[in-house]
Design a protein around this motif. Structure first.
Motif, PDB file in Angstrom:
ATOM      1  N   ARG A 216       0.817  -1.212   0.000  1.00  0.00           N
ATOM      2  CA  ARG A 216       0.000   0.000   0.000  1.00  0.00           C
ATOM      3  C   ARG A 216       0.852   1.264   0.000  1.00  0.00           C
ATOM      4  O   ARG A 216       0.519   2.250  -0.667  1.00  0.00           O
ATOM      5  N   ARG A 217       1.959   1.232   0.721  1.00  0.00           N
ATOM      6  CA  ARG A 217       2.829   2.405   0.851  1.00  0.00           C
ATOM      7  C   ARG A 217       3.943   2.456  -0.202  1.00  0.00           C
ATOM      8  O   ARG A 217       4.610   3.458  -0.332  1.00  0.00           O
ATOM      9  N   GLY A 218       4.148   1.373  -0.924  1.00  0.00           N
ATOM     10  CA  GLY A 218       5.230   1.351  -1.895  1.00  0.00           C
ATOM     11  C   GLY A 218       6.584   1.054  -1.292  1.00  0.00           C
ATOM     12  O   GLY A 218       7.624   1.419  -1.866  1.00  0.00           O
ATOM     13  N   TYR A 219       6.631   0.361  -0.143  1.00  0.00           N
ATOM     14  CA  TYR A 219       7.893  -0.013   0.492  1.00  0.00           C
ATOM     15  C   TYR A 219       8.371  -1.367  -0.033  1.00  0.00           C
ATOM     16  O   TYR A 219       7.579  -2.175  -0.517  1.00  0.00           O
ATOM     17  N   ALA A 220       9.662  -1.600   0.114  1.00  0.00           N
ATOM     18  CA  ALA A 220      10.214  -2.915  -0.218  1.00  0.00           C
ATOM     19  C   ALA A 220       9.956  -3.872   0.948  1.00  0.00           C
ATOM     20  O   ALA A 220      10.055  -3.482   2.118  1.00  0.00           O
ATOM     21  N   TYR A 221       9.635  -5.105   0.612  1.00  0.00           N
ATOM     22  CA  TYR A 221       9.348  -6.131   1.619  1.00  0.00           C
ATOM     23  C   TYR A 221      10.365  -7.256   1.465  1.00  0.00           C
ATOM     24  O   TYR A 221      10.456  -7.877   0.395  1.00  0.00           O
ATOM     25  N   ALA A 222      11.157  -7.482   2.494  1.00  0.00           N
ATOM     26  CA  ALA A 222      12.168  -8.544   2.482  1.00  0.00           C
ATOM     27  C   ALA A 222      11.562  -9.786   3.126  1.00  0.00           C
ATOM     28  O   ALA A 222      11.441  -9.865   4.351  1.00  0.00           O
ATOM     29  N   ASP A 223      11.212 -10.750   2.322  1.00  0.00           N
ATOM     30  CA  ASP A 223      10.490 -11.927   2.812  1.00  0.00           C
ATOM     31  C   ASP A 223      11.478 -12.999   3.289  1.00  0.00           C
ATOM     32  O   ASP A 223      11.678 -14.022   2.626  1.00  0.00           O
ATOM     33  N   TYR A 224      12.073 -12.764   4.450  1.00  0.00           N
ATOM     34  CA  TYR A 224      12.952 -13.773   5.046  1.00  0.00           C
ATOM     35  C   TYR A 224      12.177 -15.047   5.369  1.00  0.00           C
ATOM     36  O   TYR A 224      12.714 -16.154   5.286  1.00  0.00           O
ATOM     37  N   TYR A 225      10.938 -14.866   5.780  1.00  0.00           N
ATOM     38  CA  TYR A 225      10.119 -16.006   6.204  1.00  0.00           C
ATOM     39  C   TYR A 225      10.088 -17.094   5.125  1.00  0.00           C
ATOM     40  O   TYR A 225      10.306 -18.279   5.405  1.00  0.00           O
ATOM     41  N   ALA A 226       9.841 -16.683   3.878  1.00  0.00           N
ATOM     42  CA  ALA A 226       9.718 -17.652   2.793  1.00  0.00           C
ATOM     43  C   ALA A 226      11.011 -18.418   2.555  1.00  0.00           C
ATOM     44  O   ALA A 226      10.980 -19.574   2.119  1.00  0.00           O
ATOM     45  N   ARG A 227      12.151 -17.797   2.848  1.00  0.00           N
ATOM     46  CA  ARG A 227      13.444 -18.448   2.613  1.00  0.00           C
ATOM     47  C   ARG A 227      13.855 -19.381   3.754  1.00  0.00           C
ATOM     48  O   ARG A 227      14.743 -20.205   3.589  1.00  0.00           O
ATOM     49  N   LEU A 228      13.204 -19.242   4.900  1.00  0.00           N
ATOM     50  CA  LEU A 228      13.632 -19.997   6.079  1.00  0.00           C
ATOM     51  C   LEU A 228      12.622 -21.033   6.556  1.00  0.00           C
ATOM     52  O   LEU A 228      12.956 -21.882   7.383  1.00  0.00           O
ATOM     53  N   VAL A 229      11.399 -20.974   6.069  1.00  0.00           N
ATOM     54  CA  VAL A 229      10.345 -21.834   6.590  1.00  0.00           C
ATOM     55  C   VAL A 229      10.419 -23.224   5.969  1.00  0.00           C
ATOM     56  O   VAL A 229      10.819 -23.395   4.813  1.00  0.00           O
ATOM     57  N   ASP A 230      10.021 -24.239   6.743  1.00  0.00           N
ATOM     58  CA  ASP A 230       9.989 -25.609   6.233  1.00  0.00           C
ATOM     59  C   ASP A 230       8.557 -26.026   5.894  1.00  0.00           C
ATOM     60  O   ASP A 230       7.621 -25.208   5.967  1.00  0.00           O
ATOM     61  N   GLY A 231       8.372 -27.267   5.533  1.00  0.00           N
ATOM     62  CA  GLY A 231       7.063 -27.746   5.130  1.00  0.00           C
ATOM     63  C   GLY A 231       6.032 -27.774   6.247  1.00  0.00           C
ATOM     64  O   GLY A 231       4.835 -27.870   5.977  1.00  0.00           O
ATOM     65  N   SER A 232       6.503 -27.684   7.506  1.00  0.00           N
ATOM     66  CA  SER A 232       5.586 -27.666   8.656  1.00  0.00           C
ATOM     67  C   SER A 232       5.247 -26.261   9.116  1.00  0.00           C
ATOM     68  O   SER A 232       4.572 -26.081  10.134  1.00  0.00           O
ATOM     69  N   GLY A 233       5.727 -25.263   8.397  1.00  0.00           N
ATOM     70  CA  GLY A 233       5.462 -23.884   8.784  1.00  0.00           C
ATOM     71  C   GLY A 233       6.360 -23.390   9.899  1.00  0.00           C
ATOM     72  O   GLY A 233       6.040 -22.389  10.546  1.00  0.00           O
ATOM     73  N   LEU A 234       7.486 -24.068  10.122  1.00  0.00           N
ATOM     74  CA  LEU A 234       8.417 -23.689  11.182  1.00  0.00           C
ATOM     75  C   LEU A 234       9.786 -23.370  10.578  1.00  0.00           C
ATOM     76  O   LEU A 234      10.047 -23.640   9.399  1.00  0.00           O
ATOM     77  N   LEU A 235      10.651 -22.789  11.387  1.00  0.00           N
ATOM     78  CA  LEU A 235      12.009 -22.482  10.958  1.00  0.00           C
ATOM     79  C   LEU A 235      12.731 -23.789  10.634  1.00  0.00           C
ATOM     80  O   LEU A 235      12.749 -24.716  11.449  1.00  0.00           O
ATOM     81  N   GLU A 236      13.301 -23.850   9.456  1.00  0.00           N
ATOM     82  CA  GLU A 236      13.903 -25.093   8.986  1.00  0.00           C
ATOM     83  C   GLU A 236      14.964 -25.605   9.959  1.00  0.00           C
ATOM     84  O   GLU A 236      15.766 -24.847  10.491  1.00  0.00           O
ATOM     85  N   ARG A 237      14.948 -26.889  10.193  1.00  0.00           N
ATOM     86  CA  ARG A 237      15.900 -27.524  11.101  1.00  0.00           C
ATOM     87  C   ARG A 237      17.343 -27.255  10.623  1.00  0.00           C
ATOM     88  O   ARG A 237      17.631 -27.310   9.429  1.00  0.00           O
ATOM     89  N   GLY A 238      18.204 -26.968  11.553  1.00  0.00           N
ATOM     90  CA  GLY A 238      19.596 -26.718  11.227  1.00  0.00           C
ATOM     91  C   GLY A 238      19.943 -25.266  10.993  1.00  0.00           C
ATOM     92  O   GLY A 238      21.126 -24.920  10.903  1.00  0.00           O
ATOM     93  N   LEU A 239      18.927 -24.398  10.902  1.00  0.00           N
ATOM     94  CA  LEU A 239      19.190 -22.975  10.686  1.00  0.00           C
ATOM     95  C   LEU A 239      19.240 -22.191  11.989  1.00  0.00           C
ATOM     96  O   LEU A 239      19.566 -21.003  11.988  1.00  0.00           O
ATOM     97  N   SER A 240      18.921 -22.835  13.106  1.00  0.00           N
ATOM     98  CA  SER A 240      18.940 -22.176  14.413  1.00  0.00           C
ATOM     99  C   SER A 240      19.111 -23.243  15.485  1.00  0.00           C
ATOM    100  O   SER A 240      18.612 -24.363  15.330  1.00  0.00           O
ATOM    101  N   ASP A 241      19.817 -22.900  16.563  1.00  0.00           N
ATOM    102  CA  ASP A 241      19.917 -23.871  17.654  1.00  0.00           C
ATOM    103  C   ASP A 241      18.994 -23.528  18.821  1.00  0.00           C
ATOM    104  O   ASP A 241      18.835 -24.323  19.741  1.00  0.00           O
TER     105      ASP A 241
END
Length: 280
Positions: A216-241
């Motif tokens: 709506r505002r014309g801002y850039a959106y950095a979609d980190y979520y899409a790059r880190l999420v797994d098939g269960s909708g959680l942070l992919e295993r091995g990317l965080s301890d």
């Protein structure tokens, strides 16, 4: 004799008046607001509990914690001609990001502070962003608001704070990148309680609002979520301890997403500079 009697009567009258005044309630002081509530704090556990006890007295003096980067802000020279400075504003996820390693040679400035919530970032936005004269700002904020460690906030309050930071950036001709909240997980012992305090459904709902706000505002959106999420909708295993903070592999996935969003924001930034007024 008459004078002595008069003195006695006056003294008795004064004593009676004083006694009456003492028994008369003082007039109530007008107050528009209702009385403050009394809150019983929860047990934050063996690590967060002592950390919170140490933190609260300092926050009572400087809730935005502007003192943390005050010296570094003063020492940072103005951008050189042609320099495209970008400030990364956020909490511990930003604070732990080695920008020099992820973006070698880029004039990117880290202004992340661990455990911060969006309200604190609003308070320090002028000092840690505007005063540094960046071309763009990358805002990654809200995961601590959801946890409720420092503030109990509704989604609407988080969104209001996002909007306040965006308005400040617009007013000063700074290009805006909003980063999505990262997914979380409970895949390790350190992360076993993460989903209780940071519900994935709430994170997804906030990201949906933020994406629409950016469009709506014309801002850039950095979609980190899409790059880190797994098939269960959680942070992919091995990317965080710990289920929240990315490891090096997580930041490696986030870096190109940030870079692409920054380029989009910088393309719109000269127009903002010329207009000198907030975007609608």
């Amino acid at each position: 004799m008459k004078h002595a009697l008069l003195a006695v009567l006056l003294g008795a009258g004064s004593a009676a008046g004083a006694q009456h005044a003492a028994n008369t309630p003082a007039p109530a002081v007008y107050q528009s607001s209702p009385e403050r509530r009394v809150v019983q704090d929860k047990d934050w556990g063996p690590w967060l509990g002592p950390f919170r006890a140490k933190l609260v007295p300092s926050l009572m003096q400087d809730f935005g914690e502007r003192y943390i980067y005050a010296e570094a802000d003063r020492a940072l020279p103005p951008p050189r001609p042609g320099e495209r400075r970008v400030v990364f504003l956020g909490d511990s996820i930003t604070d732990r990001w080695d920008l020099a390693a992820s973006f070698p040679g880029k004039p990117y400035v880290n202004r992340g502070i661990g455990s911060q919530v969006t309200a604190q970032m609003v308070l320090r936005f002028h000092q840690d962003v505007v005063a540094l004269q960046p071309n763009a700002v990358v805002i990654l904020a809200g995961i601590n608001d959801v946890q409720g460690f420092l503030q109990q906030e509704t989604p609407e309050q988080i969104e209001t704070n996002w909007e306040a930071m965006a308005d400040l950036a617009d007013r000063h001709g700074i290009g805006v990148v909003f980063a999505s909240l990262l997914p979380v997980n409970n895949y390790t012992d350190k992360a076993k309680d993460v989903l209780v305090e940071r519900k994935p459904a709430e994170l997804r709902a906030l990201n949906a609002w933020l994406r629409a706000f950016c469009a709506r505002r014309g801002y850039a959106y950095a979609d980190y979520y899409a790059r880190l999420v797994d098939g269960s909708g959680l942070l992919e295993r091995g990317l965080s301890d710990d289920g929240v903070h990315p490891l090096a592999a997580g930041y490696a996935r986030m870096a190109p997403v940030a870079e692409a969003a920054i380029e989009r924001a910088l393309q719109s930034q000269p127009a903002l500079k010329r207009s000198g007024r907030p975007a609608t």
